[in-house]
Motif scaffolding. Sequence first.
Motif, short mmCIF file in Angstrom:
data_model
loop_
_atom_site.label_atom_id
_atom_site.label_comp_id
_atom_site.label_asym_id
_atom_site.label_seq_id
_atom_site.Cartn_x
_atom_site.Cartn_y
_atom_site.Cartn_z
N HIS A 89 -16.26 4.81 -110.41
CA HIS A 89 -16.63 6.09 -111.01
C HIS A 89 -18.02 6.53 -110.58
CE1 HIS A 89 -17.40 9.21 -114.01
NE2 HIS A 89 -18.53 8.58 -114.30
N ASN A 90 -18.96 5.61 -110.62
CA ASN A 90 -20.35 5.97 -110.33
C ASN A 90 -20.59 6.27 -108.85
OD1 ASN A 90 -21.07 5.70 -113.00
ND2 ASN A 90 -21.66 3.55 -112.80
N ALA A 91 -19.75 5.73 -107.98
CA ALA A 91 -19.91 5.99 -106.53
C ALA A 91 -19.69 7.46 -106.20
CB ALA A 91 -18.95 5.12 -105.74
N GLY A 92 -18.89 8.16 -106.99
CA GLY A 92 -18.62 9.55 -106.67
C GLY A 92 -19.05 10.51 -107.76
N SER A 93 -19.98 10.08 -108.61
CA SER A 93 -20.39 10.91 -109.74
C SER A 93 -21.90 11.11 -109.75
CB SER A 93 -19.95 10.26 -111.06
OG SER A 93 -20.45 10.98 -112.16
N ALA A 94 -22.31 12.31 -110.10
CA ALA A 94 -23.74 12.58 -110.22
C ALA A 94 -24.31 11.97 -111.49
CB ALA A 94 -23.98 14.09 -110.22
N ASP A 95 -23.47 11.78 -112.50
CA ASP A 95 -23.88 11.19 -113.77
C ASP A 95 -23.32 9.77 -113.87
OD1 ASP A 95 -25.14 13.59 -114.73
OD2 ASP A 95 -23.12 14.38 -115.11
N ARG A 96 -24.18 8.77 -113.67
CA ARG A 96 -23.74 7.38 -113.73
C ARG A 96 -23.38 7.01 -115.16
NH1 ARG A 96 -28.08 3.52 -111.55
NH2 ARG A 96 -26.48 1.99 -112.07
N LEU A 97 -22.31 6.22 -115.28
CA LEU A 97 -21.91 5.66 -116.56
C LEU A 97 -22.31 4.19 -116.56
CD1 LEU A 97 -20.50 5.56 -119.28
CD2 LEU A 97 -18.32 5.26 -118.07
N ARG A 98 -23.25 3.83 -117.42
CA ARG A 98 -23.71 2.46 -117.54
C ARG A 98 -23.45 2.00 -118.98
NH1 ARG A 98 -29.42 1.82 -116.81
NH2 ARG A 98 -29.08 -0.17 -115.74
N LEU A 99 -22.83 0.83 -119.11
CA LEU A 99 -22.40 0.37 -120.42
C LEU A 99 -23.06 -0.95 -120.81
CD1 LEU A 99 -18.53 0.98 -120.28
CD2 LEU A 99 -20.23 2.36 -121.47
N ARG A 100 -23.38 -1.06 -122.09
CA ARG A 100 -23.73 -2.33 -122.71
C ARG A 100 -22.54 -2.74 -123.56
NH1 ARG A 100 -27.82 0.91 -124.30
NH2 ARG A 100 -27.14 0.67 -126.47
N ILE A 101 -22.11 -3.99 -123.45
CA ILE A 101 -20.97 -4.49 -124.20
C ILE A 101 -21.40 -5.69 -125.04
CG2 ILE A 101 -18.64 -5.48 -124.08
CD1 ILE A 101 -18.66 -2.68 -123.06
N GLY A 102 -21.16 -5.62 -126.35
CA GLY A 102 -21.39 -6.75 -127.24
C GLY A 102 -20.06 -7.36 -127.63
N MET A 103 -19.96 -8.69 -127.59
CA MET A 103 -18.73 -9.39 -127.98
C MET A 103 -19.04 -10.48 -128.99
SD MET A 103 -16.15 -10.03 -124.78
CE MET A 103 -15.53 -8.70 -123.75
N ASN A 104 -18.19 -10.56 -130.00
CA ASN A 104 -18.33 -11.58 -131.02
C ASN A 104 -16.94 -11.90 -131.55
OD1 ASN A 104 -19.63 -13.33 -132.81
ND2 ASN A 104 -19.85 -11.77 -134.38
N LEU A 144 -23.33 -2.53 -115.79
CA LEU A 144 -22.69 -3.18 -116.94
C LEU A 144 -23.49 -4.40 -117.38
CD1 LEU A 144 -20.19 -3.40 -118.82
CD2 LEU A 144 -19.10 -4.77 -117.03
N LEU A 145 -23.69 -4.51 -118.70
CA LEU A 145 -24.31 -5.69 -119.31
C LEU A 145 -23.38 -6.20 -120.40
CD1 LEU A 145 -26.73 -7.61 -120.04
CD2 LEU A 145 -27.49 -5.81 -121.61
N LEU A 146 -23.12 -7.50 -120.39
CA LEU A 146 -22.34 -8.15 -121.44
C LEU A 146 -23.26 -9.04 -122.26
CD1 LEU A 146 -19.65 -8.97 -122.83
CD2 LEU A 146 -19.48 -10.82 -121.12
N VAL A 147 -23.19 -8.92 -123.58
CA VAL A 147 -23.93 -9.79 -124.49
C VAL A 147 -22.93 -10.46 -125.42
CG1 VAL A 147 -25.87 -9.97 -126.08
CG2 VAL A 147 -25.79 -8.07 -124.45
N VAL A 148 -22.86 -11.78 -125.39
CA VAL A 148 -21.91 -12.50 -126.23
C VAL A 148 -22.65 -13.36 -127.25
CG1 VAL A 148 -20.18 -12.56 -124.39
CG2 VAL A 148 -21.69 -14.52 -124.71
#
Length: 306
Positions: A89-104, A144-148
């Motif tokens: 998605h980010n390779a062809g988009s002017a607005d990058r989507l960056r996600l933080r993910i928390g898992m528990n 992308l960042l994953l926090v577990v």
Amino acid sequence: MSSAAAVNRLVVFGDACGSGRMGLDAKRRMRAAMYGAFAEAYASVGVEVDRVHQEDRGDGILAALDPGVPPTLMVGTWLDTLFQSLREHNAGSADRLRLRIGMNAGPVLDDGRGLVGRAVDVAARLCDSPVARRTMELAPGSDLLLVVSDWLYANVVAEGGRYVEPETYRSARVRLKETDETAWFHIPRLPAPPLPEDRPASGPDAAHRSTGEAGEPGAETGGGPVQGDGPPPPDPPGSRTTGTKGTTGATGTTDRARTTGTAGTTVTHIDARGDVASFENNVFHGEVTGIRKSRGTAAPDGDGAA
């Protein structure tokens, strides 16, 4: 509804970085891309829509998986697919989507209005913690960042599996609202996430402990057995020892003895305890209270709103 109806489930909390700076049209595109990436990731592990409880959080998503979904798939194939979807998605988009993910993981109750439980609160705070936000600032090229949780790392991530790389995780203390916990951070394709420099030297109940990058003391990574500090060295001749007992440090309650004299040595002993749960054949068992918690002076967690 009785709390006896709560079921142990894997909880996922995702949040988009920098959405507050977006205009309305950009937010609409961001949300479409975020939901599309989540859907593609679920499909990659064969998870049907009816096996996911999913709630909208504006610029994020809260989800709880059916107990039968192996959590190894979620920290492995699911995460890798999400990462690849964001890259595309980010390779062809002017607005990058960056996600933080928390898992528990832990007991979760659906009261008809949404998900309730400490496992939900902690997953949200792992995702939204100052450490997680700062880590993404220090890795501007990462999507992308994953926090577990500590429990999830020790019982799922540390076991390894397809697309699961425990050696690339690093631990840090997470403090937000009533939460004061050890968590594990991972950015796909990086050997280690760039955690802020003010992280504590070690965390309570860390599954593994080692020397950090470039010999930085106190950084924790996966892939190594727990090693104690050993007994204190003997006092040098002529030295005088003074001590302060019961000092509370960043990692819980510690007993510190400060040695003065020619050696000028400081020795710290750490005593940390945590919750216990079981994980067998990719299914959660027993009562999981969330991620392990220091028994120091940190305030106890409640089931307040995330």
